[in-house]
Design a protein around this motif. Structure first.
Motif, PDB file in Angstrom:
ATOM      1  N   ILE A  88       0.839  -1.205   0.000  1.00  0.00           N
ATOM      2  CA  ILE A  88       0.000   0.000   0.000  1.00  0.00           C
ATOM      3  C   ILE A  88       0.872   1.252   0.000  1.00  0.00           C
ATOM      4  O   ILE A  88       0.637   2.202  -0.747  1.00  0.00           O
ATOM      5  CB  ILE A  88      -0.945  -0.015   1.208  1.00  0.00           C
ATOM      6  CG1 ILE A  88      -1.937  -1.178   1.096  1.00  0.00           C
ATOM      7  CG2 ILE A  88      -1.686   1.311   1.329  1.00  0.00           C
ATOM      8  CD1 ILE A  88      -2.769  -1.390   2.335  1.00  0.00           C
ATOM      9  N   LEU A  89       1.893   1.236   0.842  1.00  0.00           N
ATOM     10  CA  LEU A  89       2.807   2.370   0.907  1.00  0.00           C
ATOM     11  C   LEU A  89       3.475   2.610  -0.447  1.00  0.00           C
ATOM     12  O   LEU A  89       3.552   3.749  -0.928  1.00  0.00           O
ATOM     13  CB  LEU A  89       3.859   2.108   1.981  1.00  0.00           C
ATOM     14  CG  LEU A  89       4.900   3.195   2.215  1.00  0.00           C
ATOM     15  CD1 LEU A  89       4.269   4.407   2.875  1.00  0.00           C
ATOM     16  CD2 LEU A  89       6.046   2.661   3.068  1.00  0.00           C
ATOM     17  N   ARG A  90       3.946   1.530  -1.051  1.00  0.00           N
ATOM     18  CA  ARG A  90       4.632   1.654  -2.343  1.00  0.00           C
ATOM     19  C   ARG A  90       3.685   2.175  -3.428  1.00  0.00           C
ATOM     20  O   ARG A  90       4.062   3.037  -4.235  1.00  0.00           O
ATOM     21  CB  ARG A  90       5.221   0.298  -2.732  1.00  0.00           C
ATOM     22  CG  ARG A  90       6.023   0.306  -4.009  1.00  0.00           C
ATOM     23  CD  ARG A  90       6.819  -0.979  -4.153  1.00  0.00           C
ATOM     24  NE  ARG A  90       5.980  -2.159  -4.014  1.00  0.00           N
ATOM     25  CZ  ARG A  90       6.025  -2.987  -2.967  1.00  0.00           C
ATOM     26  NH1 ARG A  90       6.854  -2.755  -1.963  1.00  0.00           N
ATOM     27  NH2 ARG A  90       5.237  -4.050  -2.915  1.00  0.00           N
ATOM     28  N   ALA A  91       2.447   1.679  -3.439  1.00  0.00           N
ATOM     29  CA  ALA A  91       1.493   2.102  -4.464  1.00  0.00           C
ATOM     30  C   ALA A  91       1.160   3.587  -4.332  1.00  0.00           C
ATOM     31  O   ALA A  91       1.092   4.322  -5.320  1.00  0.00           O
ATOM     32  CB  ALA A  91       0.225   1.260  -4.373  1.00  0.00           C
ATOM     33  N   VAL A  92       0.961   4.046  -3.097  1.00  0.00           N
ATOM     34  CA  VAL A  92       0.590   5.443  -2.887  1.00  0.00           C
ATOM     35  C   VAL A  92       1.747   6.375  -3.227  1.00  0.00           C
ATOM     36  O   VAL A  92       1.577   7.377  -3.936  1.00  0.00           O
ATOM     37  CB  VAL A  92       0.119   5.665  -1.443  1.00  0.00           C
ATOM     38  CG1 VAL A  92      -0.048   7.147  -1.148  1.00  0.00           C
ATOM     39  CG2 VAL A  92      -1.202   4.935  -1.194  1.00  0.00           C
ATOM     40  N   LEU A  93       2.946   6.066  -2.742  1.00  0.00           N
ATOM     41  CA  LEU A  93       4.083   6.951  -2.997  1.00  0.00           C
ATOM     42  C   LEU A  93       4.468   6.963  -4.474  1.00  0.00           C
ATOM     43  O   LEU A  93       4.819   8.014  -5.024  1.00  0.00           O
ATOM     44  CB  LEU A  93       5.277   6.533  -2.138  1.00  0.00           C
ATOM     45  CG  LEU A  93       5.116   6.760  -0.633  1.00  0.00           C
ATOM     46  CD1 LEU A  93       6.403   6.394   0.092  1.00  0.00           C
ATOM     47  CD2 LEU A  93       4.720   8.198  -0.329  1.00  0.00           C
ATOM     48  N   THR A  94       4.376   5.786  -5.125  1.00  0.00           N
ATOM     49  CA  THR A  94       4.666   5.748  -6.561  1.00  0.00           C
ATOM     50  C   THR A  94       3.669   6.604  -7.332  1.00  0.00           C
ATOM     51  O   THR A  94       4.043   7.383  -8.217  1.00  0.00           O
ATOM     52  CB  THR A  94       4.636   4.305  -7.068  1.00  0.00           C
ATOM     53  OG1 THR A  94       5.623   3.531  -6.374  1.00  0.00           O
ATOM     54  CG2 THR A  94       4.925   4.250  -8.561  1.00  0.00           C
ATOM     55  N   GLY A  95       2.388   6.463  -6.993  1.00  0.00           N
ATOM     56  CA  GLY A  95       1.374   7.275  -7.652  1.00  0.00           C
ATOM     57  C   GLY A  95       1.535   8.755  -7.364  1.00  0.00           C
ATOM     58  O   GLY A  95       1.325   9.602  -8.243  1.00  0.00           O
ATOM     59  N   LEU A  96       1.925   9.088  -6.128  1.00  0.00           N
ATOM     60  CA  LEU A  96       2.101  10.489  -5.752  1.00  0.00           C
ATOM     61  C   LEU A  96       3.255  11.130  -6.517  1.00  0.00           C
ATOM     62  O   LEU A  96       3.135  12.250  -7.038  1.00  0.00           O
ATOM     63  CB  LEU A  96       2.345  10.586  -4.251  1.00  0.00           C
ATOM     64  CG  LEU A  96       2.566  11.985  -3.689  1.00  0.00           C
ATOM     65  CD1 LEU A  96       1.294  12.801  -3.780  1.00  0.00           C
ATOM     66  CD2 LEU A  96       3.050  11.922  -2.240  1.00  0.00           C
ATOM     67  N   LEU A  97       4.384  10.435  -6.598  1.00  0.00           N
ATOM     68  CA  LEU A  97       5.529  10.977  -7.322  1.00  0.00           C
ATOM     69  C   LEU A  97       5.231  11.112  -8.810  1.00  0.00           C
ATOM     70  O   LEU A  97       5.664  12.072  -9.459  1.00  0.00           O
ATOM     71  CB  LEU A  97       6.757  10.086  -7.094  1.00  0.00           C
ATOM     72  CG  LEU A  97       7.325  10.107  -5.666  1.00  0.00           C
ATOM     73  CD1 LEU A  97       8.445   9.090  -5.526  1.00  0.00           C
ATOM     74  CD2 LEU A  97       7.834  11.503  -5.314  1.00  0.00           C
ATOM     75  N   ARG A  98       4.494  10.154  -9.349  1.00  0.00           N
ATOM     76  CA  ARG A  98       4.118  10.248 -10.763  1.00  0.00           C
ATOM     77  C   ARG A  98       3.161  11.444 -10.970  1.00  0.00           C
ATOM     78  O   ARG A  98       3.260  12.156 -11.970  1.00  0.00           O
ATOM     79  CB  ARG A  98       3.468   8.949 -11.215  1.00  0.00           C
ATOM     80  CG  ARG A  98       3.159   8.915 -12.720  1.00  0.00           C
ATOM     81  CD  ARG A  98       2.515   7.602 -13.124  1.00  0.00           C
ATOM     82  NE  ARG A  98       3.397   6.465 -12.879  1.00  0.00           N
ATOM     83  CZ  ARG A  98       3.155   5.510 -11.998  1.00  0.00           C
ATOM     84  NH1 ARG A  98       2.045   5.539 -11.264  1.00  0.00           N
ATOM     85  NH2 ARG A  98       3.996   4.512 -11.839  1.00  0.00           N
ATOM     86  N   HIS A  99       2.269  11.650 -10.015  1.00  0.00           N
ATOM     87  CA  HIS A  99       1.291  12.730 -10.133  1.00  0.00           C
ATOM     88  C   HIS A  99       1.964  14.100 -10.074  1.00  0.00           C
ATOM     89  O   HIS A  99       1.553  15.034 -10.779  1.00  0.00           O
ATOM     90  CB  HIS A  99       0.269  12.604  -9.000  1.00  0.00           C
ATOM     91  CG  HIS A  99      -0.854  13.582  -9.051  1.00  0.00           C
ATOM     92  ND1 HIS A  99      -1.953  13.430  -9.874  1.00  0.00           N
ATOM     93  CD2 HIS A  99      -1.059  14.757  -8.372  1.00  0.00           C
ATOM     94  CE1 HIS A  99      -2.773  14.440  -9.708  1.00  0.00           C
ATOM     95  NE2 HIS A  99      -2.261  15.258  -8.806  1.00  0.00           N
TER      96      HIS A  99
END
Length: 333
Positions: A287-298
């Motif tokens: 969950i942590l990885r998915a959120v941070l990856t999406g945040l950095l991409r955003h």
């Protein structure tokens, strides 16, 4: 200094003692220029290497200090799986104005998530004051409200000392940014039976991830942030329900939901959490990885504000929860 002196001595000796250096022909001048170029290049490389070694040492010391302030959390704490991370808005810093901590106590697992006004390195002193107070208070205070009052006193003391340091002749200056500083704080207590209690001072509520859904864990209207206004006389902890085995709590600072892309659109945190829990296997790390990856991409890899994320999953068995229920039920609050 030994190597630069040696290279300087070589250059002077060549110029003063070598017969070729005294000649004015083209070949002699080329050789002389080559000698001084080699000496100059060697000196530059030596100085560059020394600066890089010093920079690596400074980064190592800074990293050790940052790990003491916002220390890495273990993967499991009293039956809870834990994953956490922070992104600082200041380049090169791993700690900013966000804070979190998870500590197992005799009263249950106690968690703090906070956000200091401003971001980056300027907020680290306030983070240290709040975290230091929390780490002591959670073991000493049986009631969550008393923990919050300890944090309030620690913050007020820190701001007074900081104001005196910045304005030694005038005392506390009302127009100083220090006088306007505040901290949003979320305190949680997860007891042995999974019951969750909270006190919220202006901080975003966490999300409860259960059954493939992500829903805000809104328990009550939050109190004002710490700093500008005194806490009310009564501070009863608010019951937020029970965290059942396999359920997840997602805690975050406002830097997550307030993150924008190039078009000004906010980061869709609920949608990203729902997507994450529907992808198997579900773990705090995934969950942590998915959120941070999406945040950095955003955000294109550069968040404008500090970001902190803390994920907790209840891995206790139902049997152990039932055994601990009686003790938790009679604990004073």
């Amino acid at each position: 200094m030994g190597l630069p002196i040696a290279w300087g001595a070589v250059a002077i000796t060549y110029k003063m003692a070598c017969p070729l250096a005294q000649q004015n022909g083209l070949g002699a001048r080329i050789v002389t220029s080559a000698v001084f170029f080699a000496v100059g290049t060697s000196l530059i490389l030596h100085v560059r290497g020394a600066l890089l070694r010093e920079l690596r040492q400074i980064r190592k010391v800074a990293g050790a200090a940052q790990n003491v302030l916002l220390r890495p959390l273990p993967p499991r704490i009293d039956g809870l799986s834990v994953a956490a991370a922070q992104l600082s808005a200041d380049r090169g810093a791993s700690v900013g104005g966000d804070l979190y901590e998870v500590i197992a106590t005799e009263y249950g697992v106690r968690i703090v998530m906070g956000d200091v006004r401003g971001h980056g390195l300027g907020a680290i002193g306030t983070v240290a004051a709040v975290l230091g107070s929390f780490r002591e208070a959670v073991h000493d205070e049986p009631e969550l409200g008393c923990v919050l009052r300890r944090l309030e006193r620690a913050l007020a003391r820190h701001l007074r000392e900081r104001a005196r340091a910045e304005h030694p002749s005038a005392g506390l200056d009302p127009d100083s940014p220090v006088a306007e500083e505040f901290v949003t704080v979320l305190l949680l207590e997860i007891r042995r039976d999974g019951e969750v209690y909270a006190l919220n001072c202006g901080h975003p509520w966490p999300y409860l991830l259960s059954g493939g859904r992500a829903e805000p864990l809104v328990c009550a209207d939050p109190l004002p942030p710490l700093g500008p206004f005194p806490l009310p006389a009564e501070l009863p902890a608010v019951r937020c329900g029970q965290l059942l085995p396999g359920e997840v709590l997602f805690l975050h600072t406002d830097g997550v939901e307030d993150a924008r892309d190039g078009r000004g659109r906010f980061f869709p945190l609920p949608a990203k959490l729902t997507e994450a829990v529907r992808t198997q296997p579900v773990s705090p790390q995934s969950i942590l990885r998915a959120v941070l990856t999406g945040l950095l991409r955003h955000t294109g890899g550069r968040p404008a504000d500090d970001v902190a994320v803390l994920v907790l999953r209840n891995d206790r068995s139902r049997v152990s929860l039932q055994q601990g229920h009686a003790v938790a039920h009679h604990a004073p609050r």
